[in-house]
Write an enzyme that holds these catalytic residues in place. Structure first.
Site, PDB file in Angstrom:
ATOM      1  N   ASP A 475       0.840  -1.205   0.000  1.00  0.00           N
ATOM      2  CA  ASP A 475       0.000   0.000   0.000  1.00  0.00           C
ATOM      3  C   ASP A 475       0.871   1.250   0.000  1.00  0.00           C
ATOM      4  OD1 ASP A 475      -2.348   1.472   0.153  1.00  0.00           O
ATOM      5  OD2 ASP A 475      -3.142   0.380   1.877  1.00  0.00           O
ATOM      6  N   ASP A 541     -10.707   2.090  -3.432  1.00  0.00           N
ATOM      7  CA  ASP A 541     -11.291   1.801  -2.122  1.00  0.00           C
ATOM      8  C   ASP A 541     -12.807   1.793  -2.183  1.00  0.00           C
ATOM      9  OD1 ASP A 541      -9.096   1.314  -0.626  1.00  0.00           O
ATOM     10  OD2 ASP A 541      -8.928   3.316   0.231  1.00  0.00           O
TER      11      ASP A 541
HETATM   12  C1  DGJ Z   1      -5.938   1.745   1.703  1.00  0.00           C
HETATM   13  C2  DGJ Z   1      -6.310   0.533   0.919  1.00  0.00           C
HETATM   14  O1  DGJ Z   1      -6.811   0.893  -0.318  1.00  0.00           O
HETATM   15  C3  DGJ Z   1      -7.302  -0.295   1.706  1.00  0.00           C
HETATM   16  O2  DGJ Z   1      -7.703  -1.394   0.932  1.00  0.00           O
HETATM   17  C4  DGJ Z   1      -6.659  -0.730   2.978  1.00  0.00           C
HETATM   18  O3  DGJ Z   1      -5.583  -1.568   2.720  1.00  0.00           O
HETATM   19  C5  DGJ Z   1      -6.213   0.484   3.762  1.00  0.00           C
HETATM   20  N1  DGJ Z   1      -5.381   1.346   2.965  1.00  0.00           N
HETATM   21  C6  DGJ Z   1      -5.464   0.073   4.989  1.00  0.00           C
HETATM   22  O4  DGJ Z   1      -4.926   1.123   5.654  1.00  0.00           O
END
Ligand code: DGJ
Length: 748
Positions: A475, A541
C-alpha cells in the site's frame, strides 16, 4: 565581458555530420517509419495503420512527402519534429530536453544522430525494413557534452515504446529539468480523451477538442495518482470502443510524471510524456546518466484495439500471472483494525467453505498500529494484537488449503513509531527543521537512504522468512509533499520511486513466486511502471458495484482483467452508503481478479449459498476471462452497458449486460456483441447465479435463451445486425455465455 568566439561548426548553416537512415517497422497491423535525415534527431514519418512493404524507394518517398513546407515568417528550413524535439531544429513548442550547466549554458543542445542498431546489430545500410524490433539510436552533442541513447521498440503486439538515457559527457555538472519524449499524430486526430478522478472515484473519462496549445497533465503527487491521466488518447472525433482511429500514450512511471498533447499554430500535433523532475532532483556529474521511464504508445481502430495491444503485451511477459487467479478474501472491510485471532480464524473458515483460495490480512497487525495514527513503519508483529504471533492464523489458513497474504506500507511512517523515533532523519522533509503536512496522519520514509531501505527490507524479509506468505498487498496512502532528503533538503521523489521498485524486486528475488498487489489509497497506483514489479492493482477503495462498473471499464483500457483486484463487498457500500443486491455486486466483480471483502459472519445462509454459486462460476470461467479479448460495445449514452470477453479462436465468449442507470427512452438500442465470428452460429445461455434480474422484460430471443439449453443464434445476428435489448431495472445485470456451434443458422 568580451564576446566569446563562435566555433565555426556551430554556425546555423554548417552541414551536420550525422547519418541518414530510414527504418520501417511493422507488426500486428501497425507501421512505424523512422526518418533520420542527415543526422537529425529521429522523426516519425508515420505511426499508425500498417503500410505494407515499402522498399527503400517507398521509404524515401514517404519520408519526402511528409516533410512540411517551409513556414512563412519562421525558420528557413522545414520543421520536422523529432522524438526528442529541440529548439535547434526550429521547434518552438515544448523542448524534449531541458537542463543547463551552472553557468547557464547547455540549455539548447543540438543533438545529432551518430548511428543506430536494430536488435543489437549496427545498421550499415541506409534502409531497413523489418517486423517487431528494438532500435537503439545514438545521439550526441559533443560541444554541449551531452549524449542520448534513444530506444524505440515496436513490440509484436503493435505496441510501441520509447525511452531515453541521457549521459553528461561534458566536464562540469549538468542539471536536468525535463526529458519528454513525443510522437506525432495526424491532423485527423481532433479529439482528446484522458482521465481524471479522486479517491474512491478513479479514472473518470474526460474529452475535449484538440485545440492549439498544450493539454498538460502534470502529476506532483509522488505516486501515479487517483486523478492520473492514465492514458492520453487523440483520435478522430467521436472515436468509440469499436471505431475511429485513435492514438494513445501512457507514461509507465509511479512517481511524478507528465502526459501532454500539444498542437502548434503550424498544426503539428504531438502526444508525449515523461517523468516530472523536481528542481535539482537530477544533477548529473561528469559521466552521470539519467534514464527516462518507458513511454508506451498504442494505435488502433477504436479504443478496444488500443487496449488489446496493451493487454496482449502484458500477457506475453514471462512473469505474467497464471490465468487461474485465486479467489481472494481481504479482511479490510470485514474487520478494519479489529485484529482478533478468533474472529479472523472464523472468517477464514467461512471463506474456505465458499471456495476462497487466498486470505489476505490487511493493515493493523504490526507495531502499535491499532488505528491509523500510530505504528506505521514498524514491521514487527504486534504482541498486543497477536500475543502468539501470526503463526496460529497462518497455520489455520494454510490448513484450510488457502494461501496467506499480508499488508505492508513500506514507504511510510507514523511519527508515533519506533522507527521514526530512532531515525527522524529518515523522514522525508524539506529541511531538518520543517516537516511536511501530515496526510492520513503519516509521513514518508526515505527509501533512498541506504540504511532506511535496508531496515525496511530486513524487517519485511524477516517476516517473509518466518512464515509461508504467498503474497503482499503493498500500500501507499499519501501524496508526497515536499519530499526531500531531510539532511540536505534535496528533492528525492525520483530516487524514492526507483527505490520502491528495487525493494519490490529484491523481495521477489528472495522469495520466488511471491505476488505483490500494488495499492495506493485504493487505485492511485495503476501504471505499467509498477506492474513490471507487481502482479495486480487494487482498483479503488470504493467497492460500490455501480462505481466499479465505470472504474473497471476504464482501468481495463490499460490493463487486462486478471490484473484488476475486484471484490464483492457487503450490501451497503462502506464508501457510498448505497445498497445493492448481491447479484449486481457479484455481476460487477466477476470480470476482474475476484475477491471478497465482507464480514461473512454477517451474511445470511442464502447469501452464502449465492456467493458460492458466483465463486464456482468465476472458477469455471476464469481461464476464458484472463486469456480472451476484451470487447466493449459502444452504446453511446445508453445506460445499458455491454462488455464481453471472447476467446482468441472466437469459440467461446462471456458477455455482461449491465444497467448502470434508467433509460430515457422506452427501448434501448440494439445490442451488437462484438468480437464474434459472424459466419458461425453460437449457442447462447443465460448464467443466473442470483436468478433473473428484477423486472426483466425479455424480447423473444432472450426468452428462448432463458430456457435450460439456451438457443442457437447466428453470428451475423449477434455480431452484425444486433439483438433487441431487454429491459431491466437499474443496477441489475445479466450474463450471457456463448459457445460456437459447428454450423451457422438459427435453431433450438
Ligand atoms: C488503503 C487501501 O486501499 C485499503 O484497501 C486498505 O488496505 C487500507 N489502505 C489500509 O490502511
Amino acid at each position: 565581458m568580451s564576446p566569446q568566439p563562435v566555433a565555426p561548426d556551430r554556425e546555423v548553416t554548417a552541414p551536420r555530420t550525422g547519418v541518414t537512415h530510414r527504418v520501417h517497422l511493422a507488426a500486428s497491423g501497425v507501421s512505424v517509419l523512422l526518418d533520420v535525415t542527415d543526422g537529425r534527431v529521429p522523426a516519425i514519418a508515420h505511426w499508425g495503420r500498417a503500410l505494407g512493404a515499402l522498399g527503400p524507394e517507398g521509404m524515401d518517398a514517404l519520408c519526402e512527402v511528409t516533410v512540411p513546407p517551409v513556414p512563412q515568417n519562421l525558420v528557413d528550413v522545414p520543421v520536422r519534429v523529432g522524438l526528442l524535439p529541440q529548439v535547434s531544429d526550429g521547434w518552438l513548442g515544448r523542448p524534449g530536453l531541458a537542463g543547463s550547466r551552472p553557468d547557464g549554458s547547455g540549455w539548447t543542445p543540438r543533438l545529432i544522430t551518430r548511428g543506430l542498431r536494430i536488435d543489437g546489430t549496427p545498421l550499415t545500410d541506409a534502409h531497413a525494413e523489418t517486423g517487431a524490433a528494438h532500435v537503439e539510436i545514438d545521439l550526441e552533442d559533443p560541444e554541449e557534452g551531452l549524449a542520448v541513447l534513444l530506444e524505440l521498440e515496436l513490440l509484436p503486439t503493435g505496441l510501441l515504446r520509447l525511452r531515453a538515457r541521457l549521459t553528461n559527457t561534458g566536464t562540469g555538472p549538468y542539471r536536468l529539468d525535463e526529458l519528454t519524449l513525443s510522437l506525432p499524430v495526424p491532423a485527423t486526430a481532433d479529439e482528446l480523451q484522458d482521465f481524471a478522478g479522486r479517491w474512491t472515484k478513479e479514472r473518470t473519462p474526460q474529452r475535449r477538442a484538440f485545440t492549439v496549445g498544450t493539454h498538460l497533465r502534470e502529476n506532483r503527487r509522488g505516486r501515479t495518482g487517483a486523478d492520473s491521466a492514465h492514458l492520453l488518447h487523440a483520435g478522430r472525433p467521436g472515436f468509440g470502443f469499436r471505431e475511429g482511429e485513435v492514438w494513445a500514450v501512457h507514461t509507465a512511471f509511479s512517481g511524478n510524471h507528465r502526459h501532454l498533447a500539444e498542437r502548434t499554430s503550424s498544426d503539428q500535433r504531438l502526444l508525449g510524456g515523461g517523468e516530472l523532475l523536481l528542481p535539482g532532483e537530477v544533477a548529473l556529474e561528469q559521466g552521470g546518466t539519467y534514464e527516462s521511464p518507458w513511454l508506451y504508445a498504442s494505435y488502433g481502430d477504436g479504443l478496444d484495439q488500443v487496449a488489446a495491444r496493451f493487454h496482449r503485451h502484458l500477457r506475453s511477459r514471462p512473469h505474467h500471472v497464471d490465468a487461474r487467479r485465486p479467489v481472494t478474501l481481504n479482511v479490510w472491510e470485514a474487520v478494519y483494525f479489529d485484529h482478533d485471532l478468533e474472529r479472523l480464524t472464523d472468517l477464514a473458515d467461512r471463506a474456505a467453505a465458499l471456495g476462497v483460495e487466498r486470505f489476505v490480512l490487511d493493515d493493523g497487525w504490526f507495531g502499535s498500529r491499532r488505528d491509523d495514527t500510530s505504528g506505521l513503519g514498524d514491521w514487527v508483529v504486534s504482541p498486543e494484537a497477536w500475543p502468539d504471533g501470526l503463526g496460529p492464523l497462518i497455520d489455520h489458513v494454510r490448513a484450510l488449503g488457502m494461501e496467506f497474504g499480508i499488508w505492508f506500507e513500506p514507504e511510510m511512517v507514523n511519527e508515533d513509531s519506533d522507527v521514526a523515533r530512532a531515525h527522524p532523519e529518515w523522514i522525508m522533509a524539506p529541511s531538518p527543521e520543517r516537516m511536511p503536512l501530515r496526510s492520513r496522519n503519516q509521513q514518508v520514509l526515505n527509501l533512498s537512504i541506504p540504511e532506511a531501505y535496508a531496515h525496511v527490507r530486513d524487517q519485511m524479509l524477516a517476516l517473509l522468512g518466518a512464515h509461508e506468505i504467498g503474497c503482499i498487498k503493498w500500500d501507499q496512502n499519501r501524496d508526497l509533499l515536499e519530499s526531500a532528503t531531510r539532511a540536505t533538503g534535496r528533492a528525492a521523489v525520483h530516487d524514492q520511486t526507483r527505490a520502491a521498485y528495487r525493494l519490490m524486486d529484491e523481495l521477489r528475488t528472495a522469495h520466488p513466486g511471491l505476488e505483490i498487489e500494488a495499492c495506493a489509497s485504493g487505485g492511485a497506483r495503476v501504471d505499467l511502471g509498477v506492474l513490471e514489479h507487481t502482479d495486480r492493482v487494487w482498483v479503488s477503495d470504493c467497492i460500490d458495484p455501480l462505481e466499479r462498473q465505470q472504474m473497471h471499464r476504464w482501468t481495463s483500457q490499460l490493463i487486462p482483467l486478471e490484473l484488476m483486484g475486484s471484490h464483492i463487498a457487503s450490501g451497503r457500500s462502506h464508501t457510498t452508503g448505497r445498497l445493492h443486491t448481491l447479484g449486481f455486486r457479484a455481476h460487477s466483480a466477476l470480470m476482474g481478479h475476484l475477491g471478497i471483502e465482507w464480514d461473512l459472519a454477517a451474511a445470511s445462509e442464502e447469501e452464502l449459498a449465492e456467493l458460492t454459486a458466483w465463486i464456482t462460476l468465476y472458477k469455471e470461467r476464469r481461464e476464458l476471462l484472463f486469456t480472451g479479448d476484451l470487447v466493449r460495445a459502444d452504446r453511446g449514452e445508453s445506460p445499458l452497458w455491454l462488455q464481453g470477453v471472447v476467446s482468441p479462436d472466437q469459440g467461446e465468449a462471456l458477455f455482461a449486460l449491465s444497467a448502470v442507470g434508467r433509460a430515457d427512452t422506452a427501448q434501448h438500442p440494439r445490442l451488437v456483441l462484438p468480437g464474434l465470428d459472424p459466419a458461425a452460429a453460437y449457442r447462447v445461455r443465460a448464467l443466473l447465479p442470483s436468478g433473473p434480474p428484477s423486472h426483466l422484460t425479455a424480447p423473444p430471443w432472450l426468452s428462448r435463451v432463458l430456457e435450460a439449453d439456451g438457443a442457437v443464434l447466428p453470428g451475423a445476428a449477434l455480431a452484425v445486425a444486433g439483438l433487441a435489448a431487454p429491459l431491466l431495472d437499474p443496477e441489475q445485470g445479466l450474463l450471457l455465455s456463448l459457445t460456437r456451434e459447428s454450423a451457422a443458422g438459427a435453431s433450438r
